[in-house]
Design an enzyme around this catalytic site. Structure first.
Site, PDB file in Angstrom:
ATOM      1  N   CYS A 334       0.894  -1.171   0.000  1.00 30.17           N
ATOM      2  CA  CYS A 334       0.000   0.000   0.000  1.00 30.17           C
ATOM      3  C   CYS A 334       0.921   1.207   0.000  1.00 30.17           C
ATOM      4  CB  CYS A 334      -0.957  -0.033   1.186  1.00 30.17           C
ATOM      5  SG  CYS A 334      -0.194  -0.401   2.784  1.00 30.17           S
ATOM      6  N   GLY A 337       3.013  -0.136   3.789  1.00 30.98           N
ATOM      7  CA  GLY A 337       3.001  -1.590   3.898  1.00 30.98           C
ATOM      8  C   GLY A 337       2.662  -2.141   5.263  1.00 30.98           C
ATOM      9  N   LYS A 376       1.171  -0.585  13.048  1.00 35.38           N
ATOM     10  CA  LYS A 376       1.375   0.398  14.122  1.00 35.38           C
ATOM     11  C   LYS A 376       0.182   0.408  15.089  1.00 35.38           C
ATOM     12  CE  LYS A 376       2.233   4.211  11.871  1.00 35.38           C
ATOM     13  NZ  LYS A 376       2.717   5.610  11.770  1.00 35.38           N
TER      14      LYS A 376
END
Length: 598
Positions: A334, A337, A376
């Site tokens: 994306c 990633g 994250k």
């Protein structure tokens, strides 16, 4: 306690979300970990973990008092009416501070102590990345372990152990990492041994308008060579094309087929984290509508576009899975990633590999593609006070997408929806250290495995609650092919509206089956116990029969006779009747257990 201005407020009203005229009066307590509402008259207690608080609002003062409205990340909502405005302000200020700590050490997991006998280290060693790759069949002649990221030297957000094509030299690996955003070079996450196809994940290239990297281009060529049966490699950019083109202007972008031979490039149109955040916010607003009008509710669902976005994630995942099963390797990225890439790679593997549809396998999938490959979690879930624009329900979408597949293939999953809900709840509770941090490097630095409990240990200790009674261990359906037609994408009421008060729909059949299964198991255990008692009494009767007298009192409930207080002589015919009665009782117990299974 420093953030708790007023630990106790009496005569607080908990308003009904549907009819605000209905309310429960009680006392509101604020502790270091929970917001607690206690109503002695209604015998009601409501415990809300501070870390679950997503939105806290102090609404305008009314003639009745000041409303404090809270919205939780597990989709609970509540409104408290506080009569004194000063108390309301104290509550509001306290909850704002307690729900978003400034320091990671202030998170709940560092204070939590389990009430069970489960050792603290349980669960932290359940997953081993090397063992998981070995289960897939790698390293092999095509894919080898690369040690260049030991000590996180080339990519701090990747695991230290990477698998790369056997033909890729160290200079190609380093060169590719330098050309990829955040150093997230193409690395193997799943090897499909049936076809030899590989699922490789990475971030977008730093190509800009005209940039190239000979090392990165050769590295992708090595990915193609690692699959001799494949004619080309798919490069799947999960973003909308217009977003990727905009990134080009900022020095990033996407690959050009002209520079990457033997590749086919496709966009999949999954929107970014900001669109998803707004979408879920609109969905929650719809679920809180104080109206009985079906039209408004359906309009709200449609306008939120939450189901549309979920459909896009599923479609991209299905495309990847179909390519792998057809023998074509796929490179997925994306932007950086770690969001859409994690979603689609994990879901594609869920569709392909039955192991990931087990309780243990689903944990392994989350560990590998979400935790080890650097989603994250701290930023996306907003564990700490910080930039709210980084918050996005990326993992919630993954849990929702898993449920969508489960509804179409109820026999293919060992776990039930309660398992998904529990994982989602504890993602945001911060009760366990499993999801704390943005990557493995951070988790190691925080020494979470030494200082906190693992969610996987808790789930394993409570595994009986999460078993799907419909699960078919011998299912021959290895690769799932869900339908993404609009009528098959469903609104998950059990997640987004599960705390709704009032009249609930009928209890889900699968939950009733689970309870029936547990009840049956309990009956079977009890029958075995009674059967042993019957055998024991039968043995005593035989002994007494041989000696010509009964020297033990027999319960009237078993024999059907009134037991006298003194020892009596019992003739052989009476003993035979008693013995026959025991045999009949034992047979009846077995038949009852068998009928309960049906």
């Amino acid at each position: 306690m420093e953030h708790i201005a007023t630990p106790k407020v009496e005569n607080v009203q908990l308003l009904d979300n549907i009819n605000t005229r209905n309310s429960t009066v009680g006392t509101l307590y604020i502790t270091t970990t929970h917001l607690i509402f206690v109503s002695p008259e209604e015998k009601e207690e409501l415990w809300i973990l501070h870390m679950h608080l997503n939105v806290v609002e102090k609404l305008p003062l009314t003639t009745s008092g000041t409303p404090i409205r809270i919205q939780c990340s597990n989709f609970r909502t509540a409104t408290f009416l506080v009569h004194r405005d000063k108390d309301a302000q104290d509550i509001y200020t306290s909850l704002i501070h307690l729900s978003r700590p400034l320091q990671v050490d202030d998170l709940y997991c560092f204070q939590y102590r389990s009430k069970s006998d489960l050792p603290q280290h349980t669960g932290w060693t359940f997953f081993d990345l090397g063992a998981e790759f070995a289960r897939q069949g790698v390293p092999n002649t095509s894919w080898v372990t690369c040690g260049l990221n030991s000590e996180y030297r080339i990519c701090p957000t990747y695991p230290t152990q990477l698998l790369v094509p056997a033909t890729a030299t160290s200079s190609l690996v380093v060169g590719s990492a330098k050309f990829r955003s955040k150093g997230r070079l193409p690395a193997l996450t799943f090897y499909y041994s049936n076809t030899g196809a590989a699922l490789v994940r990475c971030s977008q290239p730093l190509s800009g308008l005209k940039g190239r990297s000979p090392e990165d281009e050769k590295f992708i060529g090595c990915v193609a060579e690692a699959n001799p049966g494949g004619k080309f490699v798919y490069i799947v950019d999960t973003r909308p094309k217009i977003n990727a083109m905009a990134n080009r202007a900022g020095g990033k972008g996407y690959e050009s087929e002209a520079f990457y031979p033997n590749t086919k490039f496709v966009f999949k149109g999954i929107e970014n984290i900001h669109i998803m955040r707004e979408s879920l916010s609109k969905l929650v607003e719809t679920c809180e509508l104080k109206t009985d009008t079906m039209e408004l509710f359906l309009q709200g669902i449609e306008q939120s576009q939450w189901l549309k976005h979920g459909k896009a994630v599923l479609e991209a995942s299905i495309f990847i899975a179909e390519a792998l099963t057809a023998g074509t390797s796929v490179v997925v990225h994306c932007s950086d990633g770690w969001d859409r890439t994690s979603q689609t790679c994990a879901l594609a593997q869920l569709l392909i590999d039955p192991f990931y549809r087990t309780i243990q396998g689903y944990q392994a999938l989350i560990e590998k593609d979400w935790l080890h490959f650097g989603h994250k979690f701290s930023d996306r879930c907003g564990f700490l006070a910080g930039d709210s624009r980084e918050i996005s329900p990326v993992f919630t979408q993954f849990i929702d997408a898993t449920w969508q597949v489960m509804t179409q293939f109820p026999q293919a999953f060992q776990f039930n929806s309660k398992y998904l809900l529990t994982i989602h709840d504890h993602l945001y509770s911060c009760q366990y250290g499993t999801f704390i941090g943005n990557c493995q490097k951070e988790r190691q630095e925080l020494k979470l495995s030494e200082k906190t409990f693992s969610l996987w240990g808790f789930l394993t200790n409570s595994a009986d609650e999460f078993v799907n009674p419909l699960y078919d261990h011998n299912s021959k359906t290895e690769v799932l092919q869900p339908s993404t037609s609009p009528q098959n994408i469903r609104f998950w009421r059990g997640l987004y509206c599960r705390f709704e008060v009032g009249t609930h729909p009928r209890e889900p059949v699968i939950d009733l089956l689970t309870l029936t299964q547990l009840h049956t198991a309990s009956l079977e255990d009890h029958a075995k116990h009674l059967s042993k008692r019957v055998d024991g009494l039968k043995s005593l009767i035989n002994t007494a029969k041989a000696s010509g007298a009964v020297k033990k009192f027999l319960p009237s409930a078993v024999t059907g006779m009134v037991v006298k207080q003194e020892v009596e002589e019992v003739n052989d015919s009476e003993l035979e009747k008693v013995e026959k009665r025991f045999v009949e009782l034992k047979t009846a117990l077995v038949e009852k257990c068998q009928s309960s299974k049906m």
